[in-house]
Scaffold this motif. Structure first.
Motif, short mmCIF file in Angstrom:
data_model
loop_
_atom_site.label_atom_id
_atom_site.label_comp_id
_atom_site.label_asym_id
_atom_site.label_seq_id
_atom_site.Cartn_x
_atom_site.Cartn_y
_atom_site.Cartn_z
N LYS A 39 0.84 -1.19 0.00
CA LYS A 39 0.00 0.00 0.00
C LYS A 39 0.88 1.24 0.00
O LYS A 39 1.95 1.23 0.59
N PRO A 40 0.44 2.32 -0.63
CA PRO A 40 -0.82 2.53 -1.34
C PRO A 40 -0.73 2.26 -2.84
O PRO A 40 -1.54 2.78 -3.59
N TYR A 41 0.26 1.46 -3.26
CA TYR A 41 0.49 1.29 -4.69
C TYR A 41 -0.28 0.11 -5.28
O TYR A 41 -0.40 -0.01 -6.50
N GLY A 42 -0.77 -0.77 -4.44
CA GLY A 42 -1.51 -1.93 -4.93
C GLY A 42 -3.00 -1.67 -4.99
O GLY A 42 -3.48 -0.56 -4.72
N ILE A 43 -3.74 -2.70 -5.35
CA ILE A 43 -5.19 -2.59 -5.43
C ILE A 43 -5.80 -2.94 -4.08
O ILE A 43 -5.34 -3.85 -3.39
N SER A 44 -6.80 -2.18 -3.68
CA SER A 44 -7.50 -2.42 -2.41
C SER A 44 -8.84 -3.06 -2.67
O SER A 44 -9.41 -2.94 -3.76
N ALA A 45 -9.36 -3.74 -1.67
CA ALA A 45 -10.70 -4.33 -1.77
C ALA A 45 -11.74 -3.22 -1.72
O ALA A 45 -11.49 -2.14 -1.17
N PRO A 46 -12.92 -3.44 -2.30
CA PRO A 46 -13.99 -2.42 -2.20
C PRO A 46 -14.39 -2.18 -0.76
O PRO A 46 -14.14 -3.01 0.12
N ALA A 47 -15.01 -1.05 -0.53
CA ALA A 47 -15.33 -0.63 0.84
C ALA A 47 -16.22 -1.63 1.56
O ALA A 47 -16.03 -1.93 2.73
N ASP A 48 -17.23 -2.15 0.87
CA ASP A 48 -18.14 -3.12 1.47
C ASP A 48 -18.85 -3.90 0.34
O ASP A 48 -18.58 -3.68 -0.84
N LEU A 49 -19.73 -4.79 0.74
CA LEU A 49 -20.44 -5.64 -0.23
C LEU A 49 -21.31 -4.81 -1.16
O LEU A 49 -21.43 -5.11 -2.35
N LYS A 50 -21.92 -3.74 -0.63
CA LYS A 50 -22.77 -2.88 -1.46
C LYS A 50 -21.97 -2.27 -2.59
O LYS A 50 -22.42 -2.26 -3.75
N HIS A 51 -20.79 -1.77 -2.29
CA HIS A 51 -19.95 -1.18 -3.33
C HIS A 51 -19.53 -2.23 -4.35
O HIS A 51 -19.48 -1.94 -5.56
N LEU A 91 -20.13 -4.39 -9.87
CA LEU A 91 -20.40 -5.42 -10.88
C LEU A 91 -21.54 -4.99 -11.81
O LEU A 91 -21.45 -5.17 -13.04
N LEU A 92 -22.59 -4.41 -11.24
CA LEU A 92 -23.72 -3.96 -12.06
C LEU A 92 -23.30 -2.85 -13.00
O LEU A 92 -23.60 -2.90 -14.21
N PHE A 146 -21.03 -4.01 -15.87
CA PHE A 146 -21.81 -4.64 -16.94
C PHE A 146 -22.48 -3.57 -17.81
O PHE A 146 -22.44 -3.65 -19.05
N LEU A 147 -23.08 -2.58 -17.17
CA LEU A 147 -23.70 -1.49 -17.92
C LEU A 147 -22.66 -0.70 -18.71
O LEU A 147 -22.92 -0.27 -19.84
N GLY A 148 -21.47 -0.54 -18.13
CA GLY A 148 -20.40 0.17 -18.82
C GLY A 148 -19.93 -0.55 -20.07
O GLY A 148 -19.68 0.07 -21.11
N ILE A 149 -19.82 -1.89 -19.99
CA ILE A 149 -19.43 -2.68 -21.16
C ILE A 149 -20.47 -2.52 -22.26
O ILE A 149 -20.14 -2.30 -23.44
N LEU A 150 -21.74 -2.61 -21.89
CA LEU A 150 -22.80 -2.45 -22.89
C LEU A 150 -22.77 -1.06 -23.50
O LEU A 150 -22.99 -0.89 -24.71
N ALA A 151 -22.47 -0.05 -22.68
CA ALA A 151 -22.41 1.32 -23.19
C ALA A 151 -21.25 1.49 -24.18
O ALA A 151 -21.40 2.15 -25.22
N VAL A 152 -20.10 0.88 -23.88
CA VAL A 152 -18.96 0.95 -24.79
C VAL A 152 -19.30 0.30 -26.12
O VAL A 152 -19.03 0.85 -27.20
N VAL A 153 -19.89 -0.89 -26.07
CA VAL A 153 -20.23 -1.61 -27.30
C VAL A 153 -21.30 -0.84 -28.08
O VAL A 153 -21.23 -0.74 -29.32
N ALA A 154 -22.29 -0.28 -27.38
CA ALA A 154 -23.33 0.50 -28.06
C ALA A 154 -22.72 1.71 -28.75
O ALA A 154 -23.14 2.07 -29.87
N PHE A 155 -21.74 2.34 -28.12
CA PHE A 155 -21.07 3.49 -28.75
C PHE A 155 -20.28 3.04 -29.97
O PHE A 155 -20.29 3.71 -31.01
N LEU A 187 -15.32 2.14 -12.09
CA LEU A 187 -14.00 2.24 -11.47
C LEU A 187 -14.01 3.17 -10.26
O LEU A 187 -13.33 2.93 -9.27
N ARG A 188 -14.81 4.23 -10.33
CA ARG A 188 -14.89 5.13 -9.18
C ARG A 188 -15.70 4.52 -8.04
O ARG A 188 -15.41 4.76 -6.87
N ILE A 189 -16.70 3.71 -8.38
CA ILE A 189 -17.44 3.01 -7.33
C ILE A 189 -16.53 2.01 -6.62
O ILE A 189 -16.52 1.92 -5.38
#
Length: 267
Positions: free
Chosen positions: A132-144, A149-150, A153-162, A221-223
């Motif tokens: 730390k702080p150069y590695g990847i951290s786990a998400p804050a909690d299960l909700k995040h 993940l949701l 998935f929406l981001g991938i679809l948006a990229v392909v739609a574009f 990525l920000r979430i």
């Protein structure tokens, strides 16, 4: 629907064959990610109080971006599809008993998924063992994590739609190169691929967050990195759904117009 799923599985299996290219890509992405983090570290050291994201969150953002680069980068559009439009081989595609938009949509998702499947695990594994702080951290909690993940998935679809819109516009040009260069440059800047959106001045950032480009990699990525509040996450996810619907409808309309006007030279 079954035929599109079968087409997806076929293209996904084909994409998994390119292991040497994936290995070279992993090395490149790991080196590039490390360079980015070191640059952000230098900025962080000059004025931590003005840094919009913590260095740990920024590192997580960068490593997730590199691990799932194939999902979010517009420049991974397929040369075969551009060549089919330009050279006239699109005639074979139009003869198939499927809708060309849906077929290419499934194909694009499969190609991106196969690339990401080969590259993401090693990059994430190495990043997880970095100090730390150069590695990847786990998400804050299960909700995040679930919302990540949701929205991914929406981001991938948006990229392909574009990308489907870019393919559709190619029907109306003599060469796709100008379109590709223009849209590559625009998306690299506005999606946060070069600089995460929180690092922009607030008036510019607020405008950029409402554009369709922010619905791609910026949101998931920000979430994951924990740099958004609950209200911001819900608003961003809603904008993802809105822009996805708009881009799909516009892309299908564009393809319908192109199919009625397409001309294949020589026959």
């Amino acid at each position: 629907m079954k035929k599109y799923i079968a087409f997806f599985r076929l293209r996904f299996a084909m994409g998994l064959q390119y292991r040497s290219a994936a290995l070279a890509g992993m090395v490149t992405q790991f080196v590039w990610g490390a360079m980015e983090i070191l640059v952000f570290h230098a900025f962080h050291e000059t004025g931590a109080d003005a840094f919009p994201m913590s260095l740990s969150a920024t590192a997580s953002y960068v490593w997730m971006q590199q691990a799932f680069l194939a999902f979010f980068m517009v420049y991974f559009m397929e040369n075969e599809l551009f060549d089919a439009i330009k050279d006239g081989n699109i005639a074979y595609e139009l003869c198939r008993p499927v809708h060309i938009y849906d077929m290419w949509f499934a194909r694009s998702i499969a190609n991106r998924a196969s690339r990401a499947a080969l590259r993401c695990a090693p990059i994430l594994l190495v990043a997880a063992f970095l100090p730390k702080p150069y590695g990847i951290s786990a998400p804050a909690d299960l909700k995040h994590f679930l919302l990540f993940l949701l929205t991914m998935f929406l981001g991938i679809l948006a990229v392909v739609a574009f990308c489907m819109i870019v393919y559709g516009l190619t029907f109306f040009t003599l060469s796709p190169e100008g379109l590709r260069i223009f849209f590559y440059s625009v998306t690299e800047f506005f999606t946060g691929a070069v600089i995460p959106l929180p690092f922009f001045p607030d008036p510019i950032r607020r405008i950029m967050e409402y554009l369709p480009f922010a619905a791609m990699q910026n949101v998931p990525l920000r979430i994951y990195s924990g740099s958004m509040t609950d209200a911001e996450m819900l608003r961003a996810a809603g904008l993802q759904v809105f822009w996805l619907i708009v881009m799909i409808l516009f892309g299908r309309l564009l393809f319908s117009c192109a199919e009625r006007r397409v001309t294949v030279q020589g026959g």
